[in-house]
Design an enzyme around this catalytic site. Structure first.
Site, mmCIF file in Angstrom:
data_model
loop_
_atom_site.group_PDB
_atom_site.id
_atom_site.type_symbol
_atom_site.label_atom_id
_atom_site.label_comp_id
_atom_site.label_asym_id
_atom_site.label_seq_id
_atom_site.Cartn_x
_atom_site.Cartn_y
_atom_site.Cartn_z
ATOM 1 N N SER A 8 94.398 21.736 -19.052
ATOM 2 C CA SER A 8 94.212 23.250 -19.093
ATOM 3 C C SER A 8 93.687 23.638 -17.572
ATOM 4 O O SER A 8 93.185 23.152 -16.909
ATOM 5 C CB SER A 8 93.279 24.096 -20.179
ATOM 6 O OG SER A 8 93.050 25.154 -20.056
ATOM 7 N N ASP A 73 96.976 23.269 -28.346
ATOM 8 C CA ASP A 73 97.742 24.317 -28.432
ATOM 9 C C ASP A 73 97.191 25.246 -29.739
ATOM 10 O O ASP A 73 96.907 24.583 -30.620
ATOM 11 C CB ASP A 73 99.392 23.893 -28.687
ATOM 12 C CG ASP A 73 100.224 25.088 -28.504
ATOM 13 O OD1 ASP A 73 100.075 25.827 -27.391
ATOM 14 O OD2 ASP A 73 100.952 25.195 -29.466
#
Length: 199
Positions: A8, A73
């Protein structure tokens, strides 16, 4: 120090994982974001489930860097929309990551939905890939969709999500309150034993 890649670029996600690790007494992991490693091709998120997308991201990160990689996710599932936006949460209004547009569209879609049918849940799937070792966990945070946004903390759908048992939106909770209850906090807590095993 054992390195751990977090797939990320979201500094808030790294900070959240650090707080969870600190709270669990796990030290010795150096967290790296995608900004800390050479760029690599990231597969598009085409999975039908949060778990499929998280695992694909973690596999890509490990394959590209050789560093154990954790990916998540997450998104919002709304009862009145048959579980949507789901895996499409970040791009529900068409542009990836436009939180304001996503919130406005969702509130418009639920404009005529009564309180009793505004149930929703945040879902987070977290995957850890270290070579052949793969761990996938799921955290769920139940609640409902508010009629108007409130609060300035958090991100995504936080201003319009009222957690079960709360009168405040997720965007009105302190980081510590959110970590203790949130979908990602719950999933990361389930991942702690596998993260500890990296050391």
């Amino acid at each position: 120090m054992t390195r751990l890649l977090v797939a990320s670029r979201n500094a808030k996600k790294l900070a959240e994982l650090r707080r969870v690790l600190d709270g669990a007494g796990v030290s010795g992991l150096q967290l790296l974001s995608l900004a800390d490693v050479p760029p690599y091709d990231e597969a598009p998120e085409t999975g039908a489930t949060f778990e499929e997308n998280a695992l694909a991201k973690a596999r890509d990160g490990f394959a590209a860097t050789g560093i154990a990689c954790v990916a998540d996710d997450s998104g919002l599932t709304v009862d009145a929309l048959n579980g949507m936006p789901g895996v499409l949460s970040a791009r529900w209004a068409g542009t990836h990551g436009d939180d304001g547009a996503n919130n406005r569209l969702l509130l418009a879609q639920l404009a005529d939905v009564p309180a009793a049918r505004r149930g929703a849940a945040f879902v987070s799937a977290c995957a850890l890939v270290d070579g052949a070792d793969e761990t996938v966990v799921r955290g769920v945070w139940a609640g409902a969709i508010a009629r108007v946004p409130s609060g300035v903390g958090g991100f995504g759908y936080d201003p319009i999500f009222i957690p079960e048992g709360s009168s405040r939106s997720a965007a009105e909770l302190s980081p510590a309150e959110k970590d203790a209850a949130s979908h990602r906090g719950r999933a990361l807590a389930l991942l702690v034993p596998a993260l500890r095993a990296l050391l």
